[in-house]
Design an enzyme around this catalytic site. Structure first.
Site, mmCIF file in Angstrom:
data_model
loop_
_atom_site.group_PDB
_atom_site.id
_atom_site.type_symbol
_atom_site.label_atom_id
_atom_site.label_comp_id
_atom_site.label_asym_id
_atom_site.label_seq_id
_atom_site.Cartn_x
_atom_site.Cartn_y
_atom_site.Cartn_z
ATOM 1 C CG ASN A 10 -1.734 1.205 1.407
ATOM 2 O OD1 ASN A 10 -1.854 2.013 0.490
ATOM 3 N ND2 ASN A 10 -2.328 1.375 2.583
ATOM 4 C CE LYS A 12 -0.095 3.511 4.583
ATOM 5 N NZ LYS A 12 -0.302 3.603 5.985
ATOM 6 C CG HIS A 90 -6.240 1.815 5.158
ATOM 7 N ND1 HIS A 90 -5.823 2.738 6.088
ATOM 8 C CD2 HIS A 90 -5.183 1.002 4.939
ATOM 9 C CE1 HIS A 90 -4.555 2.486 6.407
ATOM 10 N NE2 HIS A 90 -4.148 1.436 5.720
ATOM 11 C CD GLU A 157 -3.840 -2.565 7.480
ATOM 12 O OE1 GLU A 157 -2.657 -2.638 7.136
ATOM 13 O OE2 GLU A 157 -4.585 -1.649 7.122
ATOM 14 C CB SER A 198 4.504 -1.585 12.429
ATOM 15 O OG SER A 198 4.064 -0.295 12.760
HETATM 16 P P1 PGA Z 1 2.314 0.426 7.768
HETATM 17 O O1 PGA Z 1 0.889 0.641 7.057
HETATM 18 O O2 PGA Z 1 2.888 -0.847 7.225
HETATM 19 O O3 PGA Z 1 3.084 1.634 7.412
HETATM 20 O O4 PGA Z 1 2.047 0.316 9.235
HETATM 21 C C1 PGA Z 1 0.026 -0.429 6.818
HETATM 22 C C2 PGA Z 1 -1.207 0.077 6.131
HETATM 23 O O5 PGA Z 1 -1.498 1.265 6.195
HETATM 24 O O6 PGA Z 1 -1.927 -0.701 5.511
#
Ligand code: PGA
Length: 243
Positions: A10, A12, A90, A157, A198
């Protein structure tokens, strides 16, 4: 049956064409299935650059199926860009854009109609940890009309673990994966379960021990070189698992 580990990147608000090109040059994966999820404007470029064995997805979709909604990106528009998959629910959208259950259900229905795969995110906030099973169960109720002949990916998540460099202990992830799969079975959902929050090349080894976990939804780490380290870890060190 031999199953591949699902890795979903992802990205973003980030996009890196060089990284797309580097990923394209990797030979076909033996142990993973990879989906890259860039921001909307780059879906077409990612799709035309990446080989077909790497899927391309979107981070969100409109709750409207069509019509006069300036700025919205509908499921059918995404399908026309050869987008395979859409992330729905999300926590960054639930929290920052006040996404409601009604909108989430419409988004899911629109993706089903456009034959797009759905990655449905669930997760509790920090102050909800003690009620996390109730929270996840309520979120999963949004899938009550999901067609039984289609498969879905549910990404667990914990909201407090996203972008935070901290994760729940492995025992609680394991219990939650089991809980989600049991509920999904009762709802006659054909589902796979991912963990997100994370995940990095440093901690992915601990997640590999979790039985029943089908893969990982990776944010920050997937935007950087860490994605290659994670791919290498699976391709070079993890034998194909029988799940
Ligand atoms: P992250 O994000 O791996 O940076 O914690 C996960 C996500 O937003 O799906």
């Amino acid at each position: 049956m031999t199953m591949k580990n699902i890795i979903v990147a992802n990205w973003k608000t980030a996009y890196n064409l060089n990284q797309i090109k580097e990923i394209s040059s990797l030979s076909e994966f033996k142990h993973i299935s990879l989906t890259i999820i860039p921001p909307f404007p780059f879906i077409k470029e990612a799709r035309s650059t990446l080989p077909k064995h790497i899927a391309v997805g979107a981070q969100d979709v409109s709750a409207f199926s069509h019509g006069l909604y300036t700025g919205e990106v509908t499921a059918h528009l995404l399908a026309s860009c050869e987008c395979d998959t859409v992330i729905i629910g999300h926590s960054e959208r639930r929290v920052n854009f006040n996404e409601t259950k009604i909108e989430i259900k419409k988004k899911i229905a629109n993706c089903v109609d456009a034959k797009l795969n759905v990655i449905f995110c669930v997760g509790e906030k920090l102050d909800e940890i003690l009620e996390r099973y109730d929270i996840i169960q309520k979120q999963m109720e949004d899938l009550d009309e999901f067609p039984i002949d289609r498969s879905i990916i549910i990404a667990y998540e914990p909201v407090w673990a996203i972008g935070a460099n901290r994760m729940p202990d492995m025992e609680s992830v394991k219990e939650m994966v089991c809980f989600i799969k049991t509920k999904a079975l009762q709802m006659e959902l054909n589902c796979k379960v991912l963990y997100g929050g994370s995940v990095s090349s440093d901690n992915i080894n601990s997640l590999l021990s979790i039985n029943g976990l089908d893969g990982y939804l990776i944010g920050n780490a997937s935007i950087q070189k860490d994605l290659f380290a994670i791919i290498r870890k699976f391709e070079e060190t993890v034998p194909t698992t029988e799940k």
